[in-house]
Structures are given as structure tokens and as C-alpha cells.
Design a protein around this motif. Structure first.
Motif, PDB file in Angstrom:
ATOM      1  N   ILE A 272       0.814  -1.185  -0.081  1.00  0.00           N
ATOM      2  CA  ILE A 272      -0.065  -0.233   0.075  1.00  0.00           C
ATOM      3  C   ILE A 272       0.607   1.300  -0.094  1.00  0.00           C
ATOM      4  N   THR A 273       2.368   1.148   0.912  1.00  0.00           N
ATOM      5  CA  THR A 273       3.067   2.615   0.984  1.00  0.00           C
ATOM      6  C   THR A 273       3.447   2.860  -0.062  1.00  0.00           C
ATOM      7  N   ASN A 274       3.466   1.834  -1.443  1.00  0.00           N
ATOM      8  CA  ASN A 274       3.681   1.733  -2.462  1.00  0.00           C
ATOM      9  C   ASN A 274       3.058   2.462  -4.076  1.00  0.00           C
ATOM     10  N   HIS A 275       2.263   1.816  -3.389  1.00  0.00           N
ATOM     11  CA  HIS A 275       1.309   2.522  -4.312  1.00  0.00           C
ATOM     12  C   HIS A 275      -0.403   3.535  -4.120  1.00  0.00           C
ATOM     13  N   ALA A 276       0.418   3.800  -2.794  1.00  0.00           N
ATOM     14  CA  ALA A 276      -0.699   4.624  -2.094  1.00  0.00           C
ATOM     15  C   ALA A 276      -1.854   4.959  -3.276  1.00  0.00           C
ATOM     16  N   GLY A 277      -0.953   5.745  -4.147  1.00  0.00           N
ATOM     17  CA  GLY A 277      -1.885   6.670  -5.205  1.00  0.00           C
ATOM     18  C   GLY A 277      -2.905   5.831  -6.351  1.00  0.00           C
ATOM     19  N   GLU A 278      -2.612   4.723  -6.641  1.00  0.00           N
ATOM     20  CA  GLU A 278      -3.679   3.489  -7.278  1.00  0.00           C
ATOM     21  C   GLU A 278      -4.206   3.312  -6.598  1.00  0.00           C
ATOM     22  N   LEU A 279      -4.046   2.916  -4.739  1.00  0.00           N
ATOM     23  CA  LEU A 279      -5.127   2.835  -3.977  1.00  0.00           C
ATOM     24  C   LEU A 279      -6.390   3.345  -3.868  1.00  0.00           C
ATOM     25  N   GLU A 280      -5.998   4.748  -3.661  1.00  0.00           N
ATOM     26  CA  GLU A 280      -6.477   5.791  -3.848  1.00  0.00           C
ATOM     27  C   GLU A 280      -7.692   5.955  -4.745  1.00  0.00           C
ATOM     28  N   GLU A 281      -7.390   5.787  -6.116  1.00  0.00           N
ATOM     29  CA  GLU A 281      -7.891   6.401  -7.330  1.00  0.00           C
ATOM     30  C   GLU A 281      -8.544   4.785  -7.380  1.00  0.00           C
ATOM     31  N   LEU A 282      -8.434   3.699  -7.523  1.00  0.00           N
ATOM     32  CA  LEU A 282      -9.544   2.093  -7.500  1.00  0.00           C
ATOM     33  C   LEU A 282     -10.885   2.771  -6.245  1.00  0.00           C
ATOM     34  N   LEU A 283     -10.205   2.878  -5.215  1.00  0.00           N
ATOM     35  CA  LEU A 283     -11.151   3.217  -4.313  1.00  0.00           C
ATOM     36  C   LEU A 283     -12.343   4.808  -4.710  1.00  0.00           C
ATOM     37  N   ARG A 284     -12.189   5.373  -5.335  1.00  0.00           N
ATOM     38  CA  ARG A 284     -12.177   6.240  -6.176  1.00  0.00           C
ATOM     39  C   ARG A 284     -12.993   5.742  -7.497  1.00  0.00           C
ATOM     40  N   GLN A 285     -12.769   4.938  -7.575  1.00  0.00           N
ATOM     41  CA  GLN A 285     -13.682   4.436  -8.724  1.00  0.00           C
ATOM     42  C   GLN A 285     -14.532   3.427  -8.601  1.00  0.00           C
ATOM     43  N   ALA A 286     -14.162   2.080  -7.342  1.00  0.00           N
ATOM     44  CA  ALA A 286     -15.619   1.633  -7.569  1.00  0.00           C
ATOM     45  C   ALA A 286     -16.292   2.583  -5.783  1.00  0.00           C
ATOM     46  N   GLU A 287     -16.167   3.271  -5.164  1.00  0.00           N
ATOM     47  CA  GLU A 287     -16.990   4.265  -4.613  1.00  0.00           C
ATOM     48  C   GLU A 287     -16.723   4.002  -3.570  1.00  0.00           C
ATOM     49  N   VAL A 288     -16.396   3.674  -3.126  1.00  0.00           N
ATOM     50  CA  VAL A 288     -16.052   2.809  -1.033  1.00  0.00           C
ATOM     51  C   VAL A 288     -14.845   3.486  -0.795  1.00  0.00           C
ATOM     52  N   ASP A 289     -15.025   2.996   0.474  1.00  0.00           N
ATOM     53  CA  ASP A 289     -13.981   3.708   1.526  1.00  0.00           C
ATOM     54  C   ASP A 289     -13.541   1.999   2.269  1.00  0.00           C
ATOM     55  N   LEU A 290     -12.152   1.540   2.073  1.00  0.00           N
ATOM     56  CA  LEU A 290     -11.455   0.573   3.296  1.00  0.00           C
ATOM     57  C   LEU A 290     -11.727   0.900   4.702  1.00  0.00           C
ATOM     58  N   GLN A 291     -11.929  -0.089   5.525  1.00  0.00           N
ATOM     59  CA  GLN A 291     -12.415   0.045   5.857  1.00  0.00           C
ATOM     60  C   GLN A 291     -11.740  -0.928   7.007  1.00  0.00           C
ATOM     61  N   GLY A 292     -11.902  -1.344   8.303  1.00  0.00           N
ATOM     62  CA  GLY A 292     -11.163  -2.772   9.553  1.00  0.00           C
ATOM     63  C   GLY A 292     -10.964  -1.966  10.607  1.00  0.00           C
ATOM     64  N   ASP A 293     -10.314  -2.978  11.067  1.00  0.00           N
ATOM     65  CA  ASP A 293      -9.519  -2.958  12.910  1.00  0.00           C
ATOM     66  C   ASP A 293      -8.428  -2.164  12.159  1.00  0.00           C
ATOM     67  N   SER A 294      -8.665  -0.793  13.779  1.00  0.00           N
ATOM     68  CA  SER A 294      -6.931   0.001  13.669  1.00  0.00           C
ATOM     69  C   SER A 294      -6.370   0.482  14.349  1.00  0.00           C
ATOM     70  N   LEU A 295      -5.284   0.580  14.458  1.00  0.00           N
ATOM     71  CA  LEU A 295      -4.204   0.013  15.409  1.00  0.00           C
ATOM     72  C   LEU A 295      -4.386   2.127  16.163  1.00  0.00           C
ATOM     73  N   LYS A 296      -4.363   2.755  17.318  1.00  0.00           N
ATOM     74  CA  LYS A 296      -4.325   3.622  17.893  1.00  0.00           C
ATOM     75  C   LYS A 296      -3.105   5.042  17.390  1.00  0.00           C
ATOM     76  N   THR A 297      -2.008   4.092  16.877  1.00  0.00           N
ATOM     77  CA  THR A 297      -0.801   4.603  16.784  1.00  0.00           C
ATOM     78  C   THR A 297      -0.448   3.172  15.089  1.00  0.00           C
ATOM     79  N   MET A 298       0.484   4.928  14.435  1.00  0.00           N
ATOM     80  CA  MET A 298       0.964   4.010  13.583  1.00  0.00           C
ATOM     81  C   MET A 298       1.879   2.733  13.325  1.00  0.00           C
ATOM     82  N   PRO A 299       1.841   1.915  12.889  1.00  0.00           N
ATOM     83  CA  PRO A 299       3.181   0.210  13.893  1.00  0.00           C
ATOM     84  C   PRO A 299       4.931   0.629  13.408  1.00  0.00           C
ATOM     85  N   ARG A 300       4.753  -0.200  14.039  1.00  0.00           N
ATOM     86  CA  ARG A 300       6.504  -0.037  13.867  1.00  0.00           C
ATOM     87  C   ARG A 300       7.114  -0.060  13.076  1.00  0.00           C
TER      88      ARG A 300
END
Length: 241
Positions: A135-163
């Protein structure tokens, strides 16, 4: 007008209101009827998903629908504080519902919530970080795919950034997730009949498919960016420094 979904939704509502073993066993005939209807629905959706995602046809076209479905009784060892039954009908349309790979599509039908979607659940921190690296190396592609699909990524989230991941790294809002999924509620028109639902699922699958394939690549790519860096530095000769 009687809908193909009537017995499924009615049984879900009845079980939610009478979530105990006595009622469940006394009304097992109703459960069997609703389960048969759900199996019929999945047979219809088999073709809908294959049309929307042709790359999955070899995985799901000849798989038994009962292998996609989950049991209504809850595992008491894992859910001691919950009622004994899950009053909904769940299916994971994939070659193997016991594994998160290959990534398939999930369907949830209940009296209070009906939705369809897909996603990735990794079994280890190493695999989770592999998806994060992709995802880090393809963030732009992911953002565009989410825009085209008209959805948002969901899931369990950490409170802080992972190490190992900076707060301002590309795709930071998705890096904090521990799993990645997207889904939408089914519209009212999907419940006119199983064939009407099939048309909705086909449209949704076709719209979601590029994003599902992105997540599949993220989860299966052999060498993530982080792993490539580790491998590079581990084999460098002393005179290269």
C-alpha cells in the motif's frame, strides 16, 4: 407479494427474538427451509460473481455452495458472553472459506443488515506488514481504485502507526489498519427476487473487482518493499559501503 427472501429474513428476525437452544430445536424445520433458500440464492449468485469477476470462475464455479456458508451456532469457546446463535446467514464465496486466500467475496443476509463485499485478513504480522508495504508503494493507485469503486476501506485499526512506518508515509490512513475490507448494504431492489439480487451482485462485483485484485496482489506478492530492502542490505559486500 411474497419474496424469495421472506423465509430467510423472517427466520433471522425470529431467531434474534428467541435466541436460545430450546426455541432453535423446536423450530428446526424453519431453519432448514431458510437455509435451503439461502443455498438457492448462492447458486444464483455463483453466476453473478463469475460474470463480474471472470478471474474467479475457476475457483468458484464448481465449488459446492455449502462450503461457502458458515454455521449459525456460535462457538461457545470463543463467544461465551454472546447468545448461542448468530441470527444471520453468512457466506464467503471463494475456493476455500477457511482461508483468507484466495480472496473471495462475502455475503451477509439478516433481518437488520444485508451487505456484500470483500477484503483481506492476514494470519501473521509479517503478512500484514507485507500488505502495508504494498500500500505504501502504491498509495496513489489505491486511492484511485477506491474513487472508481466509490467505497472506503474499513477494518480494525491501531491507535498509532505500526512500528517501522512514518506518520506521513504514503497511504498512512490505511497503514494503521490491521485488515482491509470494503462493503455496501444491499438496496431494496435486490430483495424483489433472487434474480434481482443477482443483478445487483454482478454490478457490485464488476465495480469492486479491480480493488479486490489490488488487495490480492498486496497479499501475495512474494517480496514486499521492506523485504527487498532487508535482502539488499544483507547481501552487500563490505567494499560496497
Amino acid at each position: 407479494m411474497v419474496s424469495d427472501f421472506d423465509r430467510i429474513l423472517q427466520y433471522s428476525a425470529d431467531l434474534a427474538a428467541n435466541n436460545n437452544r430450546t426455541w432453535f430445536h423446536e423450530h428446526h424445520d424453519a431453519y432448514d427451509a431458510a437455509r435451503a433458500d439461502f443455498a438457492e440464492l448462492l447458486e444464483t449468485l455463483r453466476f453473478s460473481v463469475c460474470r463480474g469477476a471472470p478471474s474467479l470462475e475457476a475457483d468458484i464455479m464448481y465449488t459446492r455452495v455449502k462450503d461457502w456458508t458458515y454455521r449459525i451456532p456460535r462457538d461457545a469457546r470463543m463467544h461465551r458472553d454472546l447468545p448461542p446463535y448468530n441470527p444471520s446467514f453468512w457466506a464467503y464465496i471463494s475456493a476455500d472459506r477457511r482461508s483468507w486466500l484466495p480472496i473471495g467475496y462475502f455475503l451477509h443476509i439478516a433481518h437488520d443488515a444485508c451487505f456484500f463485499g470483500t477484503g483481506v485478513w492476514c494470519e501473521s504480522t509479517a503478512k500484514t506488514n507485507q500488505v502495508r508495504d504494498y500500500i505504501t508503494n502504491h498509495a496513489g493507485e489505491l486511492e484511485e481504485l477506491l474513487r472508481q469503486a466509490e467505497v472506503d476501506l474499513q477494518g480494525d485499526s491501531l491507535k498509532t502507526m505500526p512500528r517501522g512506518y512514518a506518520a506521513d508515509c504514503p497511504g498512512a490512513k490505511w497503514i494503521k489498519l490491521k485488515n482491509w475490507m470494503f462493503f455496501e448494504n444491499l438496496p431494496k431492489k435486490a430483495f424483489k427476487s433472487f434474480s434481482a439480487c443477482g443483478k445487483v451482485i454482478e454490478e457490485r462485483t464488476a465495480r469492486y473487482e479491480p480493488l479486490r485484485q489490488f488487495l490480492f496482489r498486496a497479499a501475495t506478492e512474494e517480496n514486499s518493499y521492506g523485504e527487498q530492502l532487508k535482502a539488499f542490505y544483507s547481501v552487500r559486500e563490505p567494499d560496497m559501503w
